[in-house]
Design a protein around this motif. Sequence first.
Motif, PDB file in Angstrom:
ATOM      1  N   TYR A 117     -10.815 -14.642  12.042  1.00 25.74           N
ATOM      2  CA  TYR A 117     -10.485 -13.824  13.206  1.00 25.74           C
ATOM      3  C   TYR A 117      -9.450 -12.766  12.832  1.00 25.74           C
ATOM      4  O   TYR A 117      -8.730 -12.905  11.849  1.00 25.74           O
ATOM      5  N   GLY A 118      -9.390 -11.746  13.647  1.00 32.41           N
ATOM      6  CA  GLY A 118      -8.352 -10.740  13.488  1.00 32.41           C
ATOM      7  C   GLY A 118      -7.012 -11.272  13.954  1.00 32.41           C
ATOM      8  O   GLY A 118      -6.902 -12.373  14.495  1.00 32.41           O
ATOM      9  N   TRP A 119      -5.963 -10.462  13.776  1.00 33.98           N
ATOM     10  CA  TRP A 119      -4.600 -10.893  14.077  1.00 33.98           C
ATOM     11  C   TRP A 119      -4.436 -11.233  15.552  1.00 33.98           C
ATOM     12  O   TRP A 119      -3.958 -12.307  15.908  1.00 33.98           O
ATOM     13  N   SER A 120      -4.848 -10.337  16.428  1.00 31.34           N
ATOM     14  CA  SER A 120      -4.682 -10.573  17.864  1.00 31.34           C
ATOM     15  C   SER A 120      -5.573 -11.708  18.357  1.00 31.34           C
ATOM     16  O   SER A 120      -5.163 -12.494  19.217  1.00 31.34           O
ATOM     17  N   ALA A 121      -6.778 -11.822  17.800  1.00 32.68           N
ATOM     18  CA  ALA A 121      -7.671 -12.914  18.198  1.00 32.68           C
ATOM     19  C   ALA A 121      -7.090 -14.263  17.788  1.00 32.68           C
ATOM     20  O   ALA A 121      -7.239 -15.262  18.516  1.00 32.68           O
ATOM     21  N   SER A 122      -6.419 -14.309  16.641  1.00 34.20           N
ATOM     22  CA  SER A 122      -5.789 -15.558  16.197  1.00 34.20           C
ATOM     23  C   SER A 122      -4.660 -15.965  17.140  1.00 34.20           C
ATOM     24  O   SER A 122      -4.487 -17.149  17.434  1.00 34.20           O
ATOM     25  N   GLN A 159      -2.757 -13.171   2.859  1.00 28.29           N
ATOM     26  CA  GLN A 159      -3.726 -13.414   3.924  1.00 28.29           C
ATOM     27  C   GLN A 159      -3.415 -14.704   4.670  1.00 28.29           C
ATOM     28  O   GLN A 159      -3.543 -14.772   5.892  1.00 28.29           O
ATOM     29  N   GLY A 172      -2.126 -13.370   7.856  1.00 29.77           N
ATOM     30  CA  GLY A 172      -3.321 -13.364   8.688  1.00 29.77           C
ATOM     31  C   GLY A 172      -3.546 -14.640   9.471  1.00 29.77           C
ATOM     32  O   GLY A 172      -4.308 -14.637  10.446  1.00 29.77           O
ATOM     33  N   PRO A 202       0.315 -15.107  13.161  1.00 31.16           N
ATOM     34  CA  PRO A 202      -0.235 -15.019  14.523  1.00 31.16           C
ATOM     35  C   PRO A 202      -0.406 -16.366  15.203  1.00 31.16           C
ATOM     36  O   PRO A 202      -0.191 -16.480  16.419  1.00 31.16           O
TER      37      PRO A 202
END
Length: 292
Positions: A189-194, A258, A262, A266
């Motif tokens: 997942y992306g940063w905000s999704a995590s 990462q 990543g 988050p």
Amino acid sequence: MASSSNHHPTSRPSHRAAADTPASQVPISKREAEDVESRSSPRAPVIYEIVRRIGEDEMARPVVSLWWSGLAAGLSISFSLLAQAVLQQHLDPTGWRPLVTSLGYSIGFLIVVLARQQLFTENTITVVLPVMADWSRDNLGRAARLWVVVLAANFAGTLFASAFCSFTPAVSPELKHEMIEISRHVLAYGWSASVIKAIPAGFLIAAMVWLLPSAEGGQVWIIVVMTWLISAGGFLHIVAGSAEAFMLMWDGAAGVQQVFGGFIAPVLIGNVLGGTAMFALLTYAQVMKEMQ
């Protein structure tokens, strides 16, 4: 005959009065009152006070005790990934397989919680409640000390456990392959999704801590259900997920930046938001007037 007819009218009203008395006003014996008390669930302020005192006890522990307890929790939580991999290895790839393999995710949490080891996400509520009850620089400092020590110790435990599984023959190549395949979702997942996916996990762990004092003999089921939902729902937990992220790192499927930038950053924010900003604050809000 006359005396007999006069007797019944005087006795009947007492039966009628007893029948007409509301159930809430019928007196009960002392033993019945004790039975009612023993069968009643604890009120919210009682649970709040139990969890708050647990937090105070944890903040008062020396750093060395917190470190070793947190390290043990990191090692123990790593068995969640191992148990999931064992189940996945022996199940056919069907649509319902993730629902069954997610039961393995509960294994590490059962060890940690029942052994009273220090897990960071549990402390997002237990430590925060005493701070909110007595907002002082001393309490804030003790809470920050506990969070830093426990989180670092948790990571040390999962880092060692993942290295042990990666570089020793304790885990077969086939089982290691399953562990790595399961782990891939933590970096998908992306940063905000995590961040978003970590909020429910923090909330569920805090809810689990809140439910345990009133569970009596049902603690195991509460731990299993709450943690199973985290895995089955695809939510992210900072400590259990770190074991998965470190497995990918040791395998070369992810870099250090990462893993920490990543995943850990988050997910840490999301877990704290779910456990502290949401559950702990809502919990305190519902009892603060009663506690005063």
